[in-house]
Design an enzyme around this catalytic site. Structure first.
Site, PDB file in Angstrom:
ATOM      1  N   TYR A 145     -17.858 -32.278 -26.411  1.00 26.73           N
ATOM      2  CA  TYR A 145     -18.978 -31.601 -27.085  1.00 26.73           C
ATOM      3  C   TYR A 145     -18.771 -30.096 -26.968  1.00 26.73           C
ATOM      4  CZ  TYR A 145     -23.919 -30.828 -28.390  1.00 26.73           C
ATOM      5  OH  TYR A 145     -25.086 -30.439 -29.003  1.00 26.73           O
ATOM      6  N   LYS A 167     -17.543 -33.342 -30.904  1.00 26.62           N
ATOM      7  CA  LYS A 167     -18.773 -32.920 -31.583  1.00 26.62           C
ATOM      8  C   LYS A 167     -18.710 -31.406 -31.653  1.00 26.62           C
ATOM      9  CE  LYS A 167     -23.838 -33.432 -31.309  1.00 26.62           C
ATOM     10  NZ  LYS A 167     -24.283 -32.047 -31.368  1.00 26.62           N
TER      11      LYS A 167
END
Length: 308
Positions: A140, A166
């Site tokens: 992320y 992400k």
């Protein structure tokens, strides 16, 4: 056991808000109702326990309970990605193992934060978690925890179970660079709700974002329009989404999302302190602002249709 291969996890994936009751406790019924609401809206997956889910305001047992409830309610119908991030590797591994045992399809984590960890520490954090379960890890990259450069992303991709990212930075040309460097099977999810079209134009595999809990229909229209190369339609939907997002950002926007869902007939409670619920005056102003947005367009969405 996981039901979905990482390459099947595409499309519109809400970073799901977490329902709490009036005592700020995790509410199982409200959580199950929200899962059903989103599945009925045809979302392509769920990302739970992240910052939108107020995960860092929950203790380990609560985060595990959330995973159990969501995975049980989903029952293999769509992929579930569990955010396992924490400052401490040991705690993150504990949550990751639990996610695997309860049928999650992937795990994800912000890098360790607060202290200024160097790249070696960040690499070892992801390596240790990724080796603790067979589940694919989605790194992320988010400003709140410190953005990583391309060299670090490429280095993390050398870890066997790191299968995607992400990507919540806004320099979307890097999405294409990541895909070119790491291959089409390395999944990239655009995380900037205001820039969904841009992420898809730069070959992201899907969208993971906060406002998809409240605006699933609108972002599914964006995604499908882009898939069908209907760029003008996608642009119009994106403009409406940006208007709604910018209006919501005047407040603690997790509270605004939960309020919006309540107007759509779904009680998901309020936020955990120190986040603040909207006052009555703010609720009225928020509604008026949304009605003004509704009047700008010759189409609507479920949220705007629900208010009057």
């Amino acid at each position: 056991m996981a039901k979905f291969d990482i390459r099947e996890i595409k499309g519109v994936i809400p970073a799901m808000i977490t329902p709490f009751n009036q005592d700020e406790e995790l509410d199982e019924k409200k959580t199950r109702d929200l899962v059903e609401f989103l599945i009925n809206k045809k979302v392509n997956g769920l990302y739970i326990g992240g910052s939108t889910g107020e995960g860092f305001l929950m203790d380990i047992d609560e985060r595990k309970k959330l995973t159990e409830i969501v995975c049980n309610q989903v029952n293999g119908r769509i992929p579930v990605i569990v955010h396992v991030g924490n400052i401490g590797t040991k705690m993150s591994i504990d949550i990751a193992k639990h996610a695997h045992e309860n049928g999650a399809d992937a795990i994800s984590s912000v890098p360790p934060f607060y202290w200024r960890f160097d790249n070696e520490s960040i690499f070892n954090y992801y390596k240790d978690i990724s080796e603790s379960t067979p589940l694919p890890m989605i790194v992320y990259n988010v400003p709140l925890a410190g953005l990583m450069g391309l060299d670090m992303i490429y280095k993390l991709a050398e870890i066997e179970n790191v299968k995607g990212i992400k990507y919540t930075a806004t320099n979307h040309f890097e999405i294409r660079l990541i895909k070119a460097q790491l291959g089409e099977d390395f999944m990239v999810y655009s995380g900037s709700d205001e820039m969904a079209i841009s992420g898809l134009l730069h070959h992201s595999d899907g969208l993971i974002g906060s406002f998809y809990s409240m605006l699933p229909d609108l972002f599914i229209k964006i995604y499908e329009s882009m898939e069908n190369k209907e760029i003008e339609s996608a642009k119009d939907y994106q403009l409406m989404a940006v208007d709604i997002i910018m209006t919501s950002l005047k407040y603690d926007y997790y509270a605004a999302i939960k309020l919006g869902l309540s107007w759509m007939g779904l009680d998901v409670g309020s936020v955990r302190r120190p986040f603040k619920a909207l006052t009555d005056a703010q609720k009225e102003q928020y509604k008026n602002d949304l009605l003004e947005i509704k009047g700008k367009y010759d189409f609507t969405c479920d949220l705007l249709e629900a208010i009057n």
